[in-house]
Design a protein around this motif. Structure first.
Motif, short mmCIF file in Angstrom:
data_model
loop_
_atom_site.label_atom_id
_atom_site.label_comp_id
_atom_site.label_asym_id
_atom_site.label_seq_id
_atom_site.Cartn_x
_atom_site.Cartn_y
_atom_site.Cartn_z
N PHE A 174 27.70 32.43 -60.55
CA PHE A 174 27.44 33.87 -60.57
C PHE A 174 28.19 34.53 -59.41
N TRP A 175 29.46 34.25 -59.36
CA TRP A 175 30.29 34.71 -58.24
C TRP A 175 30.41 36.23 -58.25
N ASP A 176 30.28 36.82 -57.08
CA ASP A 176 30.43 38.26 -56.90
C ASP A 176 31.88 38.56 -56.55
N ALA A 177 32.58 39.18 -57.48
CA ALA A 177 34.01 39.44 -57.29
C ALA A 177 34.28 40.32 -56.08
N SER A 178 33.29 41.09 -55.64
CA SER A 178 33.50 41.98 -54.50
C SER A 178 33.28 41.28 -53.16
N LEU A 179 32.87 40.02 -53.18
CA LEU A 179 32.59 39.30 -51.94
C LEU A 179 33.88 39.07 -51.15
N ASP A 180 33.91 39.56 -49.94
CA ASP A 180 35.09 39.41 -49.08
C ASP A 180 34.80 38.30 -48.06
N TYR A 181 35.52 37.19 -48.20
CA TYR A 181 35.30 36.07 -47.27
C TYR A 181 36.46 35.92 -46.29
N ALA A 182 37.41 36.85 -46.30
CA ALA A 182 38.54 36.77 -45.37
C ALA A 182 38.02 36.84 -43.94
N GLY A 183 38.45 35.90 -43.12
CA GLY A 183 38.06 35.87 -41.72
C GLY A 183 36.62 35.45 -41.48
N LYS A 184 35.93 35.00 -42.53
CA LYS A 184 34.51 34.61 -42.40
C LYS A 184 34.37 33.10 -42.30
N ARG A 185 33.24 32.67 -41.74
CA ARG A 185 32.90 31.24 -41.69
C ARG A 185 32.10 30.91 -42.94
N VAL A 186 32.60 29.95 -43.70
CA VAL A 186 32.01 29.62 -45.00
C VAL A 186 31.54 28.17 -45.01
N VAL A 187 30.33 27.95 -45.52
CA VAL A 187 29.85 26.58 -45.78
C VAL A 187 29.65 26.44 -47.28
N VAL A 188 30.29 25.44 -47.86
CA VAL A 188 30.15 25.13 -49.28
C VAL A 188 29.29 23.89 -49.40
N ILE A 189 28.12 24.04 -50.00
CA ILE A 189 27.20 22.90 -50.17
C ILE A 189 27.54 22.19 -51.47
N GLY A 190 27.97 20.94 -51.38
CA GLY A 190 28.30 20.18 -52.57
C GLY A 190 29.54 19.34 -52.36
N ALA A 207 37.99 32.20 -42.11
CA ALA A 207 38.17 31.72 -40.74
C ALA A 207 38.11 30.20 -40.71
N HIS A 208 37.14 29.66 -41.44
CA HIS A 208 37.01 28.20 -41.57
C HIS A 208 36.06 27.93 -42.73
N VAL A 209 36.32 26.83 -43.45
CA VAL A 209 35.45 26.42 -44.55
C VAL A 209 34.96 25.00 -44.30
N THR A 210 33.66 24.82 -44.37
CA THR A 210 33.06 23.49 -44.21
C THR A 210 32.46 23.05 -45.54
N MET A 211 32.85 21.86 -46.00
CA MET A 211 32.23 21.28 -47.18
C MET A 211 31.10 20.38 -46.70
N LEU A 212 29.87 20.78 -46.99
CA LEU A 212 28.69 20.04 -46.57
C LEU A 212 28.19 19.22 -47.75
N GLN A 213 28.25 17.91 -47.60
CA GLN A 213 27.84 17.04 -48.69
C GLN A 213 26.72 16.09 -48.25
N ARG A 214 25.82 15.85 -49.18
CA ARG A 214 24.76 14.88 -48.92
C ARG A 214 25.32 13.46 -49.00
N SER A 215 26.25 13.25 -49.94
CA SER A 215 26.93 11.97 -50.08
C SER A 215 28.30 12.21 -50.66
N PRO A 216 29.26 11.33 -50.39
CA PRO A 216 30.65 11.56 -50.83
C PRO A 216 30.85 11.31 -52.33
N SER A 217 31.93 11.90 -52.84
CA SER A 217 32.41 11.64 -54.19
C SER A 217 33.81 11.03 -54.10
N TYR A 218 34.24 10.39 -55.19
CA TYR A 218 35.62 9.93 -55.25
C TYR A 218 36.52 11.14 -55.50
N VAL A 219 37.52 11.31 -54.65
CA VAL A 219 38.46 12.42 -54.76
C VAL A 219 39.87 11.84 -54.80
#
Length: 508
Positions: A174-190, A207-219
């Motif tokens: 349900f992404w909000d197209a108006s969301l401005d993440y430029a220059g923001k600190r983002v955490v992506v859970i998953g 500004a920076h994006v952190t991928m926060l994972q409970r456990s790793p996946s094969y990438v």
């Protein structure tokens, strides 16, 4: 009040869903069964399904387009791993070329489907978005191409302290197209396909994006463009080049899947080693990219041209493997005591699966619940007449199986016409033992155990997840196989069989 549809006629086929599967089904129906009257009911106001719904940054396929594309329509794009808008354009082009769009009724959400044996047809009730009015459609054959997950809800666990977070929380579905993440600190859970797609896309301006994972996946890295496909296009006619590339990718995919099943330790070591080589020395690959499960026990995440690894290597993104203690005003506190600062938190926590588009199905007044039934050839359900569902592969491109299913529907319709049959329904022998529909440990599959039908321990009740076996069974196997039953006497009610059970308990 329920009223008849404006086209108050008995349709030959009613297709539910105008996404990748539904448009492909309509195209094959027109080509292989010309003259059949059909319509497509689409709940949303646009075609494209997944590829119109998802609008999050970087949305793309996690399968190559030579197998995700239709068998009958060559993929002409340069990118083998294509972005969402390009895939959507491909679907729309397919519909326009075959004049399918005029058969689509947008804003019609199917809520129920009732089979009546006395006239051998389905009565389908659809709710119109906007005014909420109900319309009924009648069809001899019901073809459900609604996908396998809920458009209304994603999987969104609640986290302690969410209400205290002062930034934005958004779910990719349900992404909000108006969301401005430029220059923001983002955490992506998953750590699944959505997360590994979003992180490099957002890192370009955040500004920076952190991928926060409970456990790793094969990438695993895969080239964004298929070099062999490009060479073949220069040497061969378009259709032949596409077919050759498609088969090359099918066979390579099957080879690596079988290798992973037979030599999981070797394949795991190789995939982890490939990640380590791209990330460089000093990166803790053992912690962040070494899963606890075997390869292909869950779907492998593909990253085109190593974009995720590049962003991690260059420091614009990072990965943290930990569990969430609670949200705070300024971010997330982890179980280790570490705090991740965030202005935006993206909950890429997965999908919520459903079956048959959450349509309430009944046969002669008796409910038919998918979880209590067994799948015939992975596409029909025992004791449910004249109904087919499109359900693709988990270890390969969805469209490979969807294409085969559409071919089978056309074969079945032609067979029924030749022999004067009106009804086709698989009958399950009581000796066929049930097993889970999908042999996958992914969270979204495990959460759907009470939703999915079962498979059986022998053909034609097995779900192979193997294109060649399915091709032999579906494209070339006999229609009249002794399991698919035809034409019960008019007016005779369908008897409901004992529900499928696992461990002696009814699964509902």
């Amino acid at each position: 009040m329920t009223v008849a549809a404006p086209e108050d006629t008995l349709l030959d086929v009613l297709i539910v869903g105008a996404g990748l599967s539904g448009i492909g089904a309509a195209r094959q129906l027109q080509q292989r069964c010309p003259g059949k009257r059909y319509a497509i009911l689409e709940a949303r106001q646009a075609m494209g399904g997944t590829w119109d719904l998802f609008r999050y940054p970087g949305i793309r396929s996690d399968s190559d387009m030579y197998t995700l594309g239709y068998r009958f329509k060559p993929w002409k794009g340069a990118k083998a791993i294509a972005d969402g808008p390009s895939i959507l354009s491909y679907i729309r082009e397919t519909a326009d070329e075959a004049d399918i769009t005029r058969h689509i009724r947008f804003g019609h959400k199917v809520v129920s489907a009732a089979w009546h044996s006395h006239d051998a047809c389905w009565t389908v009730t659809a709710e119109r978005t906007g005014d909420g009015s109900l319309q009924q459609w009648r069809a001899r054959f019901l073809y459900v191409c609604a996908g396998y997950y809920s458009y209304a809800q994603g999987h969104r666990p609640a986290f302690p302290g969410e209400e205290s977070f002062r930034g934005r929380i958004v779910h990719p579905q349900f992404w909000d197209a108006s969301l401005d993440y430029a220059g923001k600190r983002v955490v992506v859970i998953g750590s699944g396909a959505t997360a590994v797609t979003m992180v490099p896309a957002m890192a370009a301006t955040a500004a920076h994006v952190t991928m926060l994972q409970r456990s790793p996946s094969y990438v695993v890295t895969r080239p964004g463009e298929d070099a062999m496909a490009a060479r073949l296009r220069r040497l061969l006619p378009e259709g032949l080049a596409y077919a050759a590339t498609r088969w090359k990718n099918v066979l390579l995919g099957m080879f690596f899947f079988q290798l992973a099943r037979r030599r999981p330790e070797r394949v795991s070591e190789r995939m982890v080693g490939m990640a380590a080589a791209q990330l460089g020395p000093g990166f803790d690959v053992g912690k962040h990219f070494t899963p606890r499960y075997k390869p292909w026990d869950q779907r492998v995440c593909l990253v085109p041209d190593g974009d995720l690894f590049r962003e991690l290597r260059d420091g614009r993104a990072s990965v943290v493997t930990d569990t969430i203690e609670r949200f705070t005003e300024g971010g997330i506190m982890l179980a280790s005591g570490q705090t991740l600062p965030a202005d935006i938190i993206v909950t890429a926590t997965g999908l919520r699966l459903n079956m048959l588009g959450d349509i309430a199905v009944s046969v002669d007044g008796q409910p038919r619940v998918p979880a209590e039934l067994m799948a015939y050839k992975g596409m029909m359900l025992n004791d449910v007449p004249n109904l087919v569902l499109a359900f693709g592969y988990t270890n390969a491109s969805w469209t490979l199986k969807a294409d085969l299913t559409a071919e089978y529907v056309c074969r079945l319709l032609r067979y029924m016409d030749r022999h004067g049959h009106h009804v086709a329904m698989p009958r399950r022998d009581a000796s066929v033992q049930p097993a889970p529909f999908l042999d996958f440990t992914s969270g979204y599959v495990q959460r759907a155990a009470s939703v999915l039908p079962r498979q059986g321990d022998r053909r034609p009740w097995r779900v192979y997840q193997n294109y060649i076996l399915d091709m032999l069974t579906i494209r070339h196997g006999r229609i009249a196989d002794g399991v698919l039953q035809f034409d019960m006497p008019r007016g005779a009610p369908m008897q409901r069989e004992t529900p499928v059970t696992l461990s002696g308990e009814v699964q509902s």
